[in-house]
Scaffold this active site. Structure first.
Site, PDB file in Angstrom:
ATOM      1  N   HIS A 107     -26.127  41.024  44.285  1.00 23.92           N
ATOM      2  CA  HIS A 107     -27.511  40.870  44.743  1.00 23.92           C
ATOM      3  C   HIS A 107     -27.779  41.803  45.915  1.00 23.92           C
ATOM      4  CE1 HIS A 107     -26.574  38.324  48.325  1.00 23.92           C
ATOM      5  NE2 HIS A 107     -25.630  37.813  47.562  1.00 23.92           N
ATOM      6  N   ASP A 109     -30.575  41.415  48.035  1.00 27.74           N
ATOM      7  CA  ASP A 109     -31.277  40.777  49.150  1.00 27.74           C
ATOM      8  C   ASP A 109     -30.260  40.240  50.151  1.00 27.74           C
ATOM      9  OD1 ASP A 109     -30.501  38.731  47.240  1.00 27.74           O
ATOM     10  OD2 ASP A 109     -31.722  37.330  48.408  1.00 27.74           O
ATOM     11  N   ASP A 140     -22.218  41.005  52.313  1.00 26.55           N
ATOM     12  CA  ASP A 140     -22.897  40.047  51.440  1.00 26.55           C
ATOM     13  C   ASP A 140     -24.330  40.481  51.201  1.00 26.55           C
ATOM     14  OD1 ASP A 140     -23.589  37.778  50.014  1.00 26.55           O
ATOM     15  OD2 ASP A 140     -23.722  36.487  51.777  1.00 26.55           O
ATOM     16  N   GLU A 174     -31.106  36.048  45.680  1.00 27.75           N
ATOM     17  CA  GLU A 174     -29.991  35.100  45.678  1.00 27.75           C
ATOM     18  C   GLU A 174     -29.922  34.325  46.980  1.00 27.75           C
ATOM     19  OE1 GLU A 174     -25.991  33.448  46.240  1.00 27.75           O
ATOM     20  OE2 GLU A 174     -26.994  34.978  47.466  1.00 27.75           O
ATOM     21  N   GLU A 175     -30.267  34.981  48.094  1.00 27.40           N
ATOM     22  CA  GLU A 175     -30.165  34.325  49.399  1.00 27.40           C
ATOM     23  C   GLU A 175     -31.294  33.328  49.647  1.00 27.40           C
ATOM     24  OE1 GLU A 175     -27.558  34.424  50.814  1.00 27.40           O
ATOM     25  OE2 GLU A 175     -26.644  36.393  50.991  1.00 27.40           O
ATOM     26  N   HIS A 439     -23.574  35.730  56.498  1.00 25.88           N
ATOM     27  CA  HIS A 439     -24.686  34.873  56.929  1.00 25.88           C
ATOM     28  C   HIS A 439     -24.758  34.708  58.443  1.00 25.88           C
ATOM     29  CE1 HIS A 439     -25.397  32.588  52.861  1.00 25.88           C
ATOM     30  NE2 HIS A 439     -25.035  33.848  52.671  1.00 25.88           N
TER      31      HIS A 439
END
Length: 468
Positions: A107, A109, A140, A174-175, A439
């Protein structure tokens, strides 16, 4: 070890050379992606997510191997009619001469950066310090995107005309819940169909040891609003007799865990499986415990993280300290995030938690549940040929055998892939390591892990390119 194993075939050595030669370009392209603040949350400018999708599409077109590369959107599930999700990238090339087709997922995003003051570097300015690249999305999952791109580049350079079928799906939200994922997969079922699906959105045991993710916990999140009064009242006049919502909320939340910090909700299940060694000292170091803070739960550390449920309060809406007055709060809202052990559906776990909260509401407090999200856990079938091929590629690329590991986090859409493509083998790999801080502020990518992850995938694709 950064080259293919000595016993590898000549094409494997050519792949390893192509990966090494292409690494500077891969890092540079990753840096360019990191500079695009493609946060998919509603409060952020969606134009950056669109810009990121276009950039990824150009990278895939630049490999020269695909019959088509498109930027597409799908309608969000459960949202008002016509509301579309963020743009995703879909690329496809057909298999030849009976070769398998591989679907590569990642992903583009990213999570919000948080407070810039908490970062040692600017979150969207890629910065190399030592052997790590810092920036939001550096690991990520823009590194997952670039691992796919770089592996395909190396394969094309080393193998020439490919017979392997390839599909690439780079998601754009996805996030923030993958709300359009199901519809996107259904809309593009034929283009995404594959014998093997590789999801590059996980981590590794450490910076020197690869891991293949074989278990993922499910997820359930929701807002819980606790109400006790029709309006705020003077705390001096009525405190001690009238139950305020914060009191009720704190008492209710305290019933969710036992004295060890383990979840104490009837109906939630655990999964039984062997786990590798990982002691509490490693846990405390990896999770950044403050001195003197004790671990919670029972059982081995990996079993607590991979195979047992957990419940976390991730946010509270109530008067801030700055706005606090001497009043009884009439209602409070908390965000609850639950991780569901493999073997139990997210729906079943959610209903058990709702039943517990309803039964334990103190003082007759009124409860309201809203903004509910969820996704099922996943267990990898390790008996298929794809697992053996991938573990061998990891061993050859890293110079050490991989660990079969679970992940405490969740990738809920994998259950959708299982449903839509029941015959496909699904593998979960990644480019992260214990120091990545995905994150969180100061997210980073270990560049040695990045190279070995690219080489793993390139070797796997090269070998599948020769497989009937």
């Amino acid at each position: 070890m950064t080259d293919a194993a000595p016993s590898a075939s000549p094409i494997d050595h050519s792949v390893a050379e192509a990966v090494a030669g292409g690494l500077p370009a891969a890092i540079a392209d990753l840096g360019a992606l990191v500079r695009i603040p493609s946060v998919s949350w509603p409060a952020f400018d969606p134009a950056f997510v669109a810009q990121s999708a276009d950039a990824v599409a150009e990278l895939l077109r630049g490999t020269g191997v695909f019959d088509a590369v498109d930027v597409k959107r799908a309608q969000k599930a459960g949202f008002p009619d016509g509301e579309l999700g963020h743009p995703a990238v879909l690329a496809r090339r057909a298999a030849k001469n009976g070769r398998p087709t591989v679907l590569l997922y990642a992903h583009h995003d990213v999570q919000p950066p948080g407070n810039d003051a908490d970062w040692q570097t600017k979150p969207f300015e890629p910065t190399v310090q030592g052997d790590r690249l810092y920036g939001r999305g550096a690991a990520d999952d823009k590194a997952g995107v670039m691992a796919h791109v770089a592996a395909i580049r190396a394969l094309a350079e080393a193998a020439g005309d490919l017979e392997l079928g390839l599909a690439v799906f780079i998601e754009g939200e996805e996030e923030h819940g993958s709300h359009s994922f199901v519809n996107f997969v259904e809309d593009n079922r034929d283009a995404l169909a594959a014998d093997l699906i590789v999801v590059a959105d996980s981590d590794n045991w450490d910076a020197e040891t690869p891991s293949l993710t074989v278990a993922l916990r499910g997820a359930c999140a929701f807002n819980l609003t606790v109400s006790t009064l029709e309006h705020a009242s003077h705390s001096g006049m009525w405190g001690g007799a009238a139950p305020d919502a914060m009191l009720a909320t704190v008492k209710l939340l305290s019933t969710l865990w036992d004295e060890n910090g383990s979840v104490a909700v009837a109906g939630l299940t655990s999964h039984e499986a062997a786990t590798p060694e990982f002691d509490e000292a490693e846990l405390k170091a990896s999770a950044a415990f403050k001195p003197g803070v004790a671990a919670i739960g029972t059982g081995t550390v990996p079993s607590r993280l991979w195979f047992q449920p957990s419940i976390t309060v991730t946010g509270i809406d109530a008067p801030s300290i700055a706005n606090a007055s001497n009043t009884l709060v009439p209602q409070a809202t908390v965000r609850i995030s639950m991780r569901v052990a493999p073997g139990q559906s997210s729906d079943e776990a959610r209903e058990a938690l709702f039943a517990h909260l309803t039964a334990n509401a103190p003082f007759g407090a009124h409860l309201e549940f809203s903004d509910i999200e969820g996704g099922d856990p996943f267990l990898v079938d390790t008996s298929g040929w794809a697992v053996a091929e991938t573990k061998q590629a990891m061993t050859d690329a890293w110079g050490t055998e991989p660990v079969e590991a679970g992940i405490g986090g969740s990738i809920p859409f994998i259950a959708d892939l299982v449903r839509v493509f029941p015959e496909a083998q699904i593998l979960v790999t990644g480019v992260e390591d214990p120091d990545t801080r995905a994150h969180s502020p100061n997210e980073s990518l270990h560049l040695g892990v990045f190279k070995r992850a690219i080489l793993t995938e390139a070797l796997l694709l090269a070998r599948l390119n020769r497989r009937s």
